[in-house]
Write a protein that holds these residues in place. Structure first.
Motif, PDB file in Angstrom:
ATOM      1  N   SER A 262       0.840  -1.199   0.000  1.00  0.00           N
ATOM      2  CA  SER A 262       0.000   0.000   0.000  1.00  0.00           C
ATOM      3  C   SER A 262       0.873   1.246   0.000  1.00  0.00           C
TER       4      SER A 262
ATOM      5  N   LYS B  62     -13.714  -7.312   6.149  1.00  0.00           N
ATOM      6  CA  LYS B  62     -13.237  -7.662   4.814  1.00  0.00           C
ATOM      7  C   LYS B  62     -13.871  -9.002   4.447  1.00  0.00           C
TER       8      LYS B  62
ATOM      9  N   GLY C 238      -1.931  -3.094   8.382  1.00  0.00           N
ATOM     10  CA  GLY C 238      -0.606  -3.659   8.630  1.00  0.00           C
ATOM     11  C   GLY C 238       0.386  -3.347   7.530  1.00  0.00           C
ATOM     12  N   ASN C 239      -0.094  -3.004   6.342  1.00  0.00           N
ATOM     13  CA  ASN C 239       0.841  -2.615   5.280  1.00  0.00           C
ATOM     14  C   ASN C 239       1.426  -1.241   5.552  1.00  0.00           C
TER      15      ASN C 239
ATOM     16  N   LEU D 191      -2.942  -7.785   8.141  1.00  0.00           N
ATOM     17  CA  LEU D 191      -3.723  -8.391   9.222  1.00  0.00           C
ATOM     18  C   LEU D 191      -4.858  -9.218   8.637  1.00  0.00           C
ATOM     19  N   GLY D 192      -5.264  -8.870   7.416  1.00  0.00           N
ATOM     20  CA  GLY D 192      -6.216  -9.710   6.690  1.00  0.00           C
ATOM     21  C   GLY D 192      -5.631 -11.101   6.480  1.00  0.00           C
TER      22      GLY D 192
ATOM     23  N   LYS E 157      -4.376   6.269   1.697  1.00  0.00           N
ATOM     24  CA  LYS E 157      -4.222   5.904   3.109  1.00  0.00           C
ATOM     25  C   LYS E 157      -3.379   6.938   3.836  1.00  0.00           C
TER      26      LYS E 157
ATOM     27  N   HIS F 136      -8.859  -6.688  -3.544  1.00  0.00           N
ATOM     28  CA  HIS F 136      -7.424  -6.477  -3.311  1.00  0.00           C
ATOM     29  C   HIS F 136      -6.608  -7.192  -4.391  1.00  0.00           C
TER      30      HIS F 136
END
Ligand code: NQM
Length: 364
Positions: free
Chosen positions: A15, A251, A95-96, A281-282, A60, A275
């Protein structure tokens, strides 16, 4: 007149976003959000009047500050700026983007270099949980170049190992937020799991999909998107997330049998775009859902032999695979996760000032 705000454009994992010091943004939430919409150029599908990249993965924001907590170095607040809506959400973690927080905190004087690798303990404000980022600082400065490749990013970069310490149930209160291993919504079986990200696991075959369609094909299937959104809206409150109509969680991960030696293949609606890879975290949450016996991944997931408490799981996604290390104990009721670990890379791309109309905020 325009207001100039110091910022850094960074890639974190797969990301990209803008990193701010909390001290440089308004503290009042509605004003802060108006500023971030102006920064990104939202709402607009092209984000033509701002710095956003016209996709949720490139729209983001990270806000970082020294942490008042004795057990953390910095606080990190993640904000998802919607592309085509005037919405800024703190309802999810990322988390990215987290992968950029350690390097940014060191380069912005919030954390001192401690050796060849500097451990930065990050308090993730979105979920109240913690992560350790191990940032390469071999000559007293952050190094971004290296030999580590992650799927979804061209080339190689310096590895930033991330350890998640207490993320199970972080957003919903429980690893299995509905209390069940399997729920049924609108006749479709699913597993709800939250090991850092609230995720709903669905079988791609239950939607007439192989699971190996491209993200564009998935997004282009209007009937599929409607069916998935209806399930998401119905299951959200049962996952303790309240009304999720304006939220980017849970998600929705369609899972199918792996094709490249991994544990499972995923296609993840985040929740309205699909995605190109999978969130950090996914992926941790999907991996956890595959390990818990009697969830919907049973019969699809190809688990490696698990001896002891640690296992390494490759979660396949449209642009490769994501490796997750889980340290856990299998119990009678499910599993207890002690720690999850993975590797990301990050890169500082640009540093300077972003300008917004003074009519939005005059900087005072
Ligand atoms: O799950 C995308 C991303 C993410 C989130 C999303 C993420 C995570 O790839 O920790 O990283 O699911 O919205 O940046």
């Amino acid at each position: 007149m325009q207001t100039a705000i110091p910022t850094t454009l960074m890639r974190g994992g797969t990301s990209k976003g803008l990193f701010f010091s909390a001290a440089d943004l308004p503290t009042e939430v509605p004003l802060r959000d108006a500023v971030l919409l102006a920064v990104m150029g939202s709402p607009d599908v092209r984000q033509i009047d701002g710095a956003g990249g016209a996709h949720p993965l490139t729209s983001k924001v990270a806000i970082v500050s020294p942490s008042p907590h004795p057990d953390a170095d910095v606080d990190y607040l993640f904000l998802q700026v919607a592309v085509d809506k005037a919405e800024v959400s703190t309802a999810q973690n990322c988390g990215n983007i987290l992968a950029g927080v350690g390097p940014w905190a060191i380069e912005n004087g919030m954390v001192d270099v401690t050796g060849v690798v500097t451990k930065v303990r990050i308090h993730m404000l979105n979920t109240g949980s913690h992560a350790d980022a191990h940032v390469p600082t071999p000559h007293g400065i952050v190094v971004y170049e290296g030999n580590t490749a992650i799927d979804g990013v061209p080339g190689t970069h310096a590895a930033i190992p991330l350890d998640f310490l207490d993320v199970a149930g972080a957003s919903t209160g429980a690893l299995l937020p509905t209390g069940n291993k399997i729920d049924t919504i609108n006749g479709t079986q699913l597993t709800c799991i939250d090991n850092g990200m609230p995720v709903v696991l669905l079988r791609a075959s239950d939607f007439g999909k192989t699971g190996h369609e491209s993200p564009a094909e998935m997004e282009g299937d209007e009937a599929l998107c409607k069916r998935i959104e209806a399930i998401r809206l119905a299951i959200g409150p049962r996952m303790n997330l309240g009304n999720v109509a304006q939220k980017t969680v849970p998600k929705m991960s369609l899972i199918s049998a792996p094709q490249r030696g991994g544990v499972v293949m995923t296609q993840t609606f985040i929740p309205h775009r699909v995605h190109e890879a999978i969130g950090v975290l996914g992926a941790v949450s999907v991996a956890t859902g595959c390990v818990i016996p009697h969830c919907i991944a049973d019969g699809l997931a190809q688990l490696p032999p698990i001896s002891g408490t640690s296992c390494r799981l490759d979660i396949e996604h449209p642009s490769g695979a994501f490796t997750v290390d889980l340290d856990m104990a299998i119990t009678k009721t499910g599993i207890e996760v002690n720690r999850s670990a993975l590797v990301r890379t990050a890169r500082k791309i640009m540093r300077g000032e972003v300008y917004i109309p003074a009519s939005v905020w005059d900087g005072q």
